[in-house]
Scaffold this motif. Sequence first.
Motif, PDB file in Angstrom:
ATOM      1  N   ASP A   3       0.876  -1.177   0.000  1.00  0.00           N
ATOM      2  CA  ASP A   3       0.000   0.000   0.000  1.00  0.00           C
ATOM      3  C   ASP A   3       0.905   1.217   0.000  1.00  0.00           C
ATOM      4  O   ASP A   3       1.860   1.297   0.765  1.00  0.00           O
ATOM      5  N   SER A   4       0.586   2.205  -0.820  1.00  0.00           N
ATOM      6  CA  SER A   4       1.440   3.386  -0.927  1.00  0.00           C
ATOM      7  C   SER A   4       1.527   4.175   0.362  1.00  0.00           C
ATOM      8  O   SER A   4       2.428   4.963   0.564  1.00  0.00           O
ATOM      9  N   LYS A   5       0.555   3.961   1.251  1.00  0.00           N
ATOM     10  CA  LYS A   5       0.555   4.691   2.516  1.00  0.00           C
ATOM     11  C   LYS A   5       1.351   3.975   3.597  1.00  0.00           C
ATOM     12  O   LYS A   5       1.568   4.510   4.671  1.00  0.00           O
ATOM     13  N   MET A   6       1.744   2.718   3.315  1.00  0.00           N
ATOM     14  CA  MET A   6       2.467   1.953   4.319  1.00  0.00           C
ATOM     15  C   MET A   6       3.947   2.348   4.309  1.00  0.00           C
ATOM     16  O   MET A   6       4.517   2.662   3.282  1.00  0.00           O
ATOM     17  N   ALA A   7       4.566   2.343   5.471  1.00  0.00           N
ATOM     18  CA  ALA A   7       5.998   2.624   5.576  1.00  0.00           C
ATOM     19  C   ALA A   7       6.596   1.723   6.634  1.00  0.00           C
ATOM     20  O   ALA A   7       5.947   1.370   7.591  1.00  0.00           O
ATOM     21  N   VAL A   8       7.859   1.359   6.441  1.00  0.00           N
ATOM     22  CA  VAL A   8       8.535   0.519   7.429  1.00  0.00           C
ATOM     23  C   VAL A   8       9.028   1.392   8.566  1.00  0.00           C
ATOM     24  O   VAL A   8       9.746   2.359   8.361  1.00  0.00           O
ATOM     25  N   SER A   9       8.633   1.083   9.787  1.00  0.00           N
ATOM     26  CA  SER A   9       9.051   1.867  10.941  1.00  0.00           C
ATOM     27  C   SER A   9      10.535   1.630  11.218  1.00  0.00           C
ATOM     28  O   SER A   9      10.977   0.490  11.301  1.00  0.00           O
ATOM     29  N   GLN A  10      11.298   2.702  11.313  1.00  0.00           N
ATOM     30  CA  GLN A  10      12.738   2.582  11.551  1.00  0.00           C
ATOM     31  C   GLN A  10      13.000   2.507  13.043  1.00  0.00           C
ATOM     32  O   GLN A  10      12.892   3.488  13.753  1.00  0.00           O
ATOM     33  N   TRP A  11      13.377   1.337  13.499  1.00  0.00           N
ATOM     34  CA  TRP A  11      13.639   1.152  14.928  1.00  0.00           C
ATOM     35  C   TRP A  11      14.579  -0.020  15.068  1.00  0.00           C
ATOM     36  O   TRP A  11      14.612  -0.929  14.248  1.00  0.00           O
ATOM     37  N   SER A  12      15.352  -0.015  16.107  1.00  0.00           N
ATOM     38  CA  SER A  12      16.315  -1.079  16.326  1.00  0.00           C
ATOM     39  C   SER A  12      16.303  -1.482  17.780  1.00  0.00           C
ATOM     40  O   SER A  12      16.062  -0.653  18.668  1.00  0.00           O
ATOM     41  N   SER A  13      16.596  -2.769  18.028  1.00  0.00           N
ATOM     42  CA  SER A  13      16.704  -3.232  19.417  1.00  0.00           C
ATOM     43  C   SER A  13      17.919  -2.624  20.098  1.00  0.00           C
ATOM     44  O   SER A  13      18.082  -2.757  21.311  1.00  0.00           O
ATOM     45  N   ASP A  14      18.796  -1.933  19.338  1.00  0.00           N
ATOM     46  CA  ASP A  14      19.977  -1.288  19.899  1.00  0.00           C
ATOM     47  C   ASP A  14      19.697   0.114  20.418  1.00  0.00           C
ATOM     48  O   ASP A  14      20.627   0.868  20.710  1.00  0.00           O
ATOM     49  N   SER A 288      20.248  16.138  28.290  1.00  0.00           N
ATOM     50  CA  SER A 288      20.234  14.682  28.434  1.00  0.00           C
ATOM     51  C   SER A 288      18.816  14.175  28.657  1.00  0.00           C
ATOM     52  O   SER A 288      18.405  13.153  28.099  1.00  0.00           O
ATOM     53  N   LEU A 289      18.057  14.880  29.494  1.00  0.00           N
ATOM     54  CA  LEU A 289      16.667  14.495  29.728  1.00  0.00           C
ATOM     55  C   LEU A 289      15.853  14.603  28.439  1.00  0.00           C
ATOM     56  O   LEU A 289      14.991  13.757  28.157  1.00  0.00           O
ATOM     57  N   THR A 290      16.139  15.644  27.666  1.00  0.00           N
ATOM     58  CA  THR A 290      15.450  15.807  26.385  1.00  0.00           C
ATOM     59  C   THR A 290      15.792  14.665  25.432  1.00  0.00           C
ATOM     60  O   THR A 290      14.933  14.186  24.682  1.00  0.00           O
ATOM     61  N   LYS A 291      17.060  14.213  25.474  1.00  0.00           N
ATOM     62  CA  LYS A 291      17.484  13.091  24.632  1.00  0.00           C
ATOM     63  C   LYS A 291      16.697  11.836  25.002  1.00  0.00           C
ATOM     64  O   LYS A 291      16.194  11.111  24.125  1.00  0.00           O
ATOM     65  N   ILE A 292      16.587  11.560  26.319  1.00  0.00           N
ATOM     66  CA  ILE A 292      15.841  10.384  26.770  1.00  0.00           C
ATOM     67  C   ILE A 292      14.372  10.512  26.366  1.00  0.00           C
ATOM     68  O   ILE A 292      13.739   9.555  25.907  1.00  0.00           O
ATOM     69  N   GLN A 293      13.828  11.717  26.539  1.00  0.00           N
ATOM     70  CA  GLN A 293      12.434  11.958  26.161  1.00  0.00           C
ATOM     71  C   GLN A 293      12.237  11.695  24.665  1.00  0.00           C
ATOM     72  O   GLN A 293      11.250  11.076  24.255  1.00  0.00           O
ATOM     73  N   ALA A 294      13.194  12.135  23.850  1.00  0.00           N
ATOM     74  CA  ALA A 294      13.086  11.934  22.396  1.00  0.00           C
ATOM     75  C   ALA A 294      13.103  10.454  22.042  1.00  0.00           C
ATOM     76  O   ALA A 294      12.366  10.009  21.152  1.00  0.00           O
ATOM     77  N   ILE A 295      13.937   9.670  22.754  1.00  0.00           N
ATOM     78  CA  ILE A 295      13.993   8.229  22.505  1.00  0.00           C
ATOM     79  C   ILE A 295      12.658   7.585  22.851  1.00  0.00           C
ATOM     80  O   ILE A 295      12.154   6.714  22.134  1.00  0.00           O
ATOM     81  N   ASN A 301       6.157   6.245  18.878  1.00  0.00           N
ATOM     82  CA  ASN A 301       5.845   6.282  17.450  1.00  0.00           C
ATOM     83  C   ASN A 301       6.009   4.904  16.809  1.00  0.00           C
ATOM     84  O   ASN A 301       5.245   4.513  15.920  1.00  0.00           O
ATOM     85  N   PHE A 302       7.035   4.176  17.264  1.00  0.00           N
ATOM     86  CA  PHE A 302       7.266   2.833  16.756  1.00  0.00           C
ATOM     87  C   PHE A 302       6.054   1.941  17.013  1.00  0.00           C
ATOM     88  O   PHE A 302       5.559   1.263  16.115  1.00  0.00           O
ATOM     89  N   TRP A 303       5.557   1.981  18.260  1.00  0.00           N
ATOM     90  CA  TRP A 303       4.405   1.131  18.589  1.00  0.00           C
ATOM     91  C   TRP A 303       3.160   1.576  17.819  1.00  0.00           C
ATOM     92  O   TRP A 303       2.336   0.746  17.425  1.00  0.00           O
ATOM     93  N   GLU A 304       3.022   2.882  17.609  1.00  0.00           N
ATOM     94  CA  GLU A 304       1.883   3.355  16.814  1.00  0.00           C
ATOM     95  C   GLU A 304       1.958   2.828  15.383  1.00  0.00           C
ATOM     96  O   GLU A 304       0.946   2.435  14.802  1.00  0.00           O
ATOM     97  N   ASN A 305       3.176   2.828  14.824  1.00  0.00           N
ATOM     98  CA  ASN A 305       3.349   2.306  13.469  1.00  0.00           C
ATOM     99  C   ASN A 305       3.062   0.808  13.407  1.00  0.00           C
ATOM    100  O   ASN A 305       2.481   0.308  12.442  1.00  0.00           O
ATOM    101  N   VAL A 306       3.507   0.082  14.463  1.00  0.00           N
ATOM    102  CA  VAL A 306       3.235  -1.356  14.512  1.00  0.00           C
ATOM    103  C   VAL A 306       1.725  -1.598  14.536  1.00  0.00           C
ATOM    104  O   VAL A 306       1.201  -2.487  13.852  1.00  0.00           O
ATOM    105  N   ALA A 307       1.007  -0.797  15.340  1.00  0.00           N
ATOM    106  CA  ALA A 307      -0.451  -0.935  15.417  1.00  0.00           C
ATOM    107  C   ALA A 307      -1.088  -0.703  14.042  1.00  0.00           C
ATOM    108  O   ALA A 307      -1.996  -1.430  13.622  1.00  0.00           O
ATOM    109  N   GLN A 308      -0.596   0.314  13.327  1.00  0.00           N
ATOM    110  CA  GLN A 308      -1.130   0.603  11.991  1.00  0.00           C
ATOM    111  C   GLN A 308      -0.861  -0.550  11.028  1.00  0.00           C
ATOM    112  O   GLN A 308      -1.715  -0.925  10.223  1.00  0.00           O
ATOM    113  N   MET A 309       0.336  -1.136  11.129  1.00  0.00           N
ATOM    114  CA  MET A 309       0.673  -2.230  10.228  1.00  0.00           C
ATOM    115  C   MET A 309      -0.148  -3.485  10.526  1.00  0.00           C
ATOM    116  O   MET A 309      -0.499  -4.248   9.627  1.00  0.00           O
ATOM    117  N   LEU A 310      -0.464  -3.711  11.807  1.00  0.00           N
ATOM    118  CA  LEU A 310      -1.330  -4.840  12.143  1.00  0.00           C
ATOM    119  C   LEU A 310      -2.732  -4.620  11.577  1.00  0.00           C
ATOM    120  O   LEU A 310      -3.377  -5.557  11.094  1.00  0.00           O
TER     121      LEU A 310
END
Length: 412
Positions: A3-14, A288-295, A301-310
Amino acid sequence: MADSKMAVSQWSSDFVKELLPAAEKTALLYNLSYLCLANFPNLERLLRSRAVETQLLFGSSDAAMLKCILTSKNLVESLFPMLVTAVEKNKPLLAVNYLGKARVWIKDIIKDVDRIVEKYNLHNKDVASSTSDVIQEKQDTDKKITKQDHELKQTEKTVGDLNSELQKTTKELEETEKKINRKSQEIQEFARSISKKSKGLGIFAAIVPFIGLLVQSIYGAIKDPKNRAQIKALEAELNRFIADKTALKRKEWQIQLQLIDWQMKAAKASFERNSIPDPIHLNEVQKSLTKIQAILIQLKNFWENVAQMLDHLEQKTFVGENLIVDLAELKDEFLESIKTAKEAWSSFGEGCKKASVLFKLQTKDAYKFLEVSPSSFSKVEWQKEYVSVKKRLENIDPPQRVTTSGTAAISE
């Protein structure tokens, strides 16, 4: 499937490799700030309260990580085996029911992480307020001091030069991040074009949302030599940008270390003159707190994308009579995708476990320095503590380079 609207969520276990230095820096920078505010009891108490709030926030973050761990485990041990059963028995309605349960788990995580992100936002504002309080008291105190020596002026000039160099490096890093994102999107577009011709690959992309594995799967799906050459070229460009990012990360960290050292020299000079130093380390705490917040926002966002893909998987694969026929024809591809998905999600769960351990350690041990007032230190003890904290800061390594294959690159 595609689907043209689908995208692979960029995330890593690292992702924990980005989280670890930010969390460690937070505690150590609090420690430096605490040392610099020795002999100013009101500010000591203020800083202590903010540091304790950070500890509690890390405890809440650990709870969110535990939920991610359990959900990853449920996907591997419950959802995927049940989907396999549904496919083998050709019961799409049963699969729809199972996917509905997974969405409930994931939406629960999204709510939890959202609450934690908001807590970080509020806490960062409190730290900023504390920084303003320190600045105000410093201004009141410095009215009594009218003369600065040459050494302090030269130190401040060096700090300014390093700040400029750091800003330049950070800008280069941001540009490189944009290049990585653009190149990743280009790979995703290419994957979607290939998946239109391969329903099996389309299913794979929907339940294995990790770009490295997607690239590997594309190699297996491509028959046209020109397309194989194109994906190899795209991957090579992406890995080159990732290598550039790694080098810039290291350069940024080295400049930060120099900056911290010179800032401490300026702080010590002010300390000797009984002046309140600038709250430079509190500013770094906020970063540093902002960095953690961003992660954590990326995690949400990753989980939201996973929900959309399901949702997409359910609608395109398990709903509608024609697609039920397709499901029977694609049984082998689907089962193979499930096998790979279990491995990927198991790895992701391990990453969340490491993050959980990190938050636990930060909650338990990293703030023990608050138990002793820096005002009680002699000059020798103060210097010894400063050297110890500075050495620990220098030992924090930026994240290692990771290629699209998910493995650390070999140092040259």
